[in-house]
Design a protein around this motif. Structure first.
Motif, PDB file in Angstrom:
ATOM      1  N   TYR A  45      59.203  29.482 -18.206  1.00 45.17           N
ATOM      2  CA  TYR A  45      59.637  29.096 -16.864  1.00 45.17           C
ATOM      3  C   TYR A  45      59.413  30.273 -15.932  1.00 45.17           C
ATOM      4  N   SER A  49      56.939  28.550  -7.161  1.00 48.57           N
ATOM      5  CA  SER A  49      55.895  27.513  -7.259  1.00 48.57           C
ATOM      6  C   SER A  49      54.585  27.916  -6.579  1.00 48.57           C
ATOM      7  N   GLN A  73      49.924  21.291 -12.350  1.00 47.31           N
ATOM      8  CA  GLN A  73      50.846  20.425 -13.064  1.00 47.31           C
ATOM      9  C   GLN A  73      50.085  19.338 -13.800  1.00 47.31           C
ATOM     10  N   ARG A  92      52.442  20.956 -19.167  1.00 53.39           N
ATOM     11  CA  ARG A  92      52.806  21.527 -17.858  1.00 53.39           C
ATOM     12  C   ARG A  92      53.456  20.422 -17.033  1.00 53.39           C
ATOM     13  N   PRO A  93      54.697  20.045 -17.357  1.00 51.98           N
ATOM     14  CA  PRO A  93      55.353  18.946 -16.662  1.00 51.98           C
ATOM     15  C   PRO A  93      55.724  19.266 -15.214  1.00 51.98           C
ATOM     16  N   GLU A  94      55.873  20.554 -14.889  1.00 50.66           N
ATOM     17  CA  GLU A  94      56.197  21.005 -13.540  1.00 50.66           C
ATOM     18  C   GLU A  94      55.381  22.263 -13.247  1.00 50.66           C
ATOM     19  N   LEU A  95      55.220  22.592 -11.964  1.00 52.46           N
ATOM     20  CA  LEU A  95      54.480  23.811 -11.616  1.00 52.46           C
ATOM     21  C   LEU A  95      55.129  25.062 -12.185  1.00 52.46           C
ATOM     22  N   THR A  96      56.432  25.043 -12.359  1.00 56.18           N
ATOM     23  CA  THR A  96      57.146  26.239 -12.799  1.00 56.18           C
ATOM     24  C   THR A  96      57.491  26.227 -14.291  1.00 56.18           C
ATOM     25  N   ARG A  97      57.034  25.215 -15.029  1.00 56.72           N
ATOM     26  CA  ARG A  97      57.386  25.112 -16.454  1.00 56.72           C
ATOM     27  C   ARG A  97      56.159  24.802 -17.303  1.00 56.72           C
ATOM     28  N   SER A  98      56.173  25.381 -18.511  1.00 55.50           N
ATOM     29  CA  SER A  98      55.096  25.133 -19.461  1.00 55.50           C
ATOM     30  C   SER A  98      55.641  25.246 -20.879  1.00 55.50           C
TER      31      SER A  98
END
Length: 121
Positions: A45, A49, A73, A92-98
């Motif tokens: 995380y 963004s 994303q 990569r479900p969100e720009l800030t999470r992987s």
């Protein structure tokens, strides 16, 4: 950061890194796995963004290798010689999470794993 040491047991360590005012966090803090386990999932995380790109690296025997990267994303690619969806899978479900999933764990997976984020590829 994840540290793999394989003597038939795999240990994973994660640390929080700070860079240019953003925070990059990896988890879990500690996970113990055995060779032959079905999989382990590493999470990353960051809190900005505008850092649109994310990467996963593996360091083994003083050699740093890029495993996977994401340009946005829901998008990801894997670097040769690694094989997509066979041993390593990035999400990569969100720009800030992987996440990085390592399947069918082997002693050869023993390494330090890093997540990184950038404003440019």
């Amino acid at each position: 950061m994840i540290l793999y040491r394989c003597f038939n047991v795999l240990r994973l360590f994660f640390f929080t890194d700070f860079c240019d005012g953003i925070t990059v966090q990896q988890s879990p803090v500690l996970s113990v796995c055995r060779e032959g386990d079905a999989s382990v999932t590493l999470q990353c995380y960051h809190d900005d963004s505008s850092y649109y790109y994310m990467f996963w690296y593996r360091q083994r025997d003083n050699n740093m290798e890029m495993l996977t990267y994401s340009l946005g994303q829901g998008l990801w690619e894997i670097q040769p010689p690694f094989e997509k969806d066979v041993h390593y899978t990035m999400s990569r479900p969100e720009l800030t999470r992987s996440t990085l999933e390592i399947k069918n764990l082997e002693v050869g997976d023993g390494a330090v794993y890093y997540c990184a984020s950038s404003t440019a590829p």
